[in-house]
Structures are given as structure tokens and as C-alpha cells.
Design a protein around this motif. Sequence first.
Motif, short mmCIF file in Angstrom:
data_model
loop_
_atom_site.label_atom_id
_atom_site.label_comp_id
_atom_site.label_asym_id
_atom_site.label_seq_id
_atom_site.Cartn_x
_atom_site.Cartn_y
_atom_site.Cartn_z
N SER A 43 7.78 0.02 -22.72
CA SER A 43 6.88 0.54 -23.75
C SER A 43 7.51 1.75 -24.45
CB SER A 43 5.54 0.95 -23.12
OG SER A 43 4.91 -0.17 -22.52
N LEU A 44 8.19 2.59 -23.69
CA LEU A 44 8.87 3.74 -24.28
C LEU A 44 9.97 3.30 -25.22
CD1 LEU A 44 9.35 6.79 -24.46
CD2 LEU A 44 10.84 6.59 -22.45
N TRP A 45 10.74 2.28 -24.81
CA TRP A 45 11.82 1.76 -25.67
C TRP A 45 11.25 1.20 -26.97
CZ3 TRP A 45 12.69 -3.45 -27.04
CH2 TRP A 45 13.88 -3.67 -27.76
N LYS A 46 10.14 0.45 -26.89
CA LYS A 46 9.53 -0.08 -28.11
C LYS A 46 9.04 1.04 -29.01
CE LYS A 46 7.05 -3.64 -28.49
NZ LYS A 46 5.94 -4.63 -28.44
N GLY A 47 8.45 2.06 -28.42
CA GLY A 47 7.96 3.18 -29.20
C GLY A 47 9.09 3.93 -29.90
N LEU A 48 10.20 4.15 -29.19
CA LEU A 48 11.34 4.84 -29.79
C LEU A 48 11.97 3.99 -30.89
CD1 LEU A 48 13.01 6.37 -26.60
CD2 LEU A 48 11.71 7.58 -28.37
N SER A 49 12.03 2.67 -30.69
CA SER A 49 12.59 1.77 -31.71
C SER A 49 11.76 1.80 -32.98
CB SER A 49 12.67 0.34 -31.17
OG SER A 49 13.52 0.27 -30.04
N ALA A 50 10.44 1.75 -32.81
CA ALA A 50 9.55 1.82 -33.98
C ALA A 50 9.68 3.16 -34.69
CB ALA A 50 8.11 1.58 -33.54
N ASP A 51 9.82 4.22 -33.91
CA ASP A 51 9.96 5.56 -34.49
C ASP A 51 11.26 5.67 -35.29
OD1 ASP A 51 8.76 8.30 -34.51
OD2 ASP A 51 10.72 8.81 -33.68
N LYS A 52 12.35 5.13 -34.73
CA LYS A 52 13.64 5.17 -35.43
C LYS A 52 13.58 4.35 -36.72
CE LYS A 52 18.60 4.46 -34.70
NZ LYS A 52 18.81 3.77 -35.98
N LYS A 53 12.96 3.17 -36.64
CA LYS A 53 12.85 2.33 -37.83
C LYS A 53 12.04 3.01 -38.91
CE LYS A 53 11.63 -2.36 -39.28
NZ LYS A 53 11.08 -3.67 -38.84
N TYR A 54 11.00 3.72 -38.52
CA TYR A 54 10.15 4.43 -39.48
C TYR A 54 10.95 5.49 -40.23
CZ TYR A 54 6.47 7.47 -41.26
OH TYR A 54 5.68 8.24 -42.08
N PHE A 55 11.72 6.30 -39.49
CA PHE A 55 12.44 7.40 -40.13
C PHE A 55 13.74 6.95 -40.80
CE2 PHE A 55 9.71 9.82 -37.23
CZ PHE A 55 9.23 10.79 -38.10
#
Length: 224
Positions: A43-55
Motif C-alpha cells: 500500500s505504501l509503494w502504491k501511494g508513493l507511486s501515485a504521489d510521484k506520478k502526480y508531481f
Amino acid sequence: MWGVLMSVVAIVLMQSGGLANLQAMTLLVALPFAMLMLLMCFSLWKGLSADKKYFDTKVNPTSIFWTGDKWKERLEQMMNQTQEKDILRFLKHTVLPAMRELRQELIGKYDLSVQINTLFDQDEPAVELVIQKDLMRDFMYGVKSIGREVSEQLINDDNLPHIQHSMTYEPYTYFFDGRVGYDVQYMDQDELIADMLKHYERYLSLLDDVGQELMAHEQTELAE
């Protein structure tokens, strides 16, 4: 709360059966807790991936050509979900005339060998402008129709009435050297010509530098 709970459990186990029961209970609890930890890591990996894609998401490169003169037309384009027939019409009525105009100038005034490839029968319809060289790798600027899926969340959102289809299509560029392209659906004919010339200027700069040896070497390998 977690610390108090674990302390109470440990005290109860020590009083009822001693250290052996505490050790056995620890082993029994460890496996499901390890699975929980793995789930938390995922879940943490998915959250970080989404965060990186956003920025990392940047403004569309074609917006550098925008002025306030055509803002209503730009807005209308943004609020219409393009389908494959729309991209095909864009290729035929905007991209192809722009390439033909540039080709006429390159041939008539500069005597270059230029051809236009129309690939409308493929799964991804495309149009290509190719400037041929004898000893070097040809310059090529292409635009093709790329389809991508739209999430159901966006389709079901009442505040986004213009999104109604599960697929949307965009005209993406591609180049002779395999670089990643970008969406050009907001460009008009003159802006497309300027974009093609920008990439051709880069190509000429490569010929005048180290790129000459690289592209000549690639051309030699293809000939062999």
C-alpha cells in the motif's frame, strides 16, 4: 493502545503458562502480522507511486504555443472527449496539410528529397514527414492516433459530463530516433510546422556534431 494490549496479553500468558506459552503465542501471531506488514508495504509503494506520478505530470508541451486569442476554442477542445474518428479527421485536415505545405517549401526552395507517408489503414492511423539523406539516417516526424482507457470513476462522475466513453484517443508524435512523443491535438497548421522545424533544427545540429558519426554508423549497419 497497541502497547497496552500487547503488555496485557504477555502478562496473562506468563501467569497462565509461563515463558513457553508466551513464545508459542508469539510464533502464532507473527505469521499473520508479517502478512499484514507486507500488505502495508504494498500500500505504501502504491501511494508513493501515485504521489510521484502526480508531481511528475507536466503541462502539455503544446501549450507553449497558446495565446489568449483562441482560449474559447482551446476550452471547447478540452471539454470534448476525442474519439478515433476525431483524430483521423485531425490527421487529414490539419497534420497532412501542414506537412504538405512544409514539403512544398523544402522541395521548391531548398531542393530537398521529402516524402509524406499516409498510414490510415493501420491499427494506429498515422502520417509521417520524411526528409531523406544519402549517407545519414533520414529525418522523420510522425503523428499517430493513440488510444488509452478512461477509468470508470471519471465516466460516472456527474461533474464531468463530457467524459462518456471508456476509451479516448490522442494524436501523439513520434520521431526517427525513438524519443517519447507528446499530444499535439491543440496545434493548428502553423504551430505544427513550427514544431516540425524545431525537431529538424535539432536533427541538423546532431549532424554537425557527434551525432553525425552516430547516425552515419547506424545507417551503415542498416545497409549491411
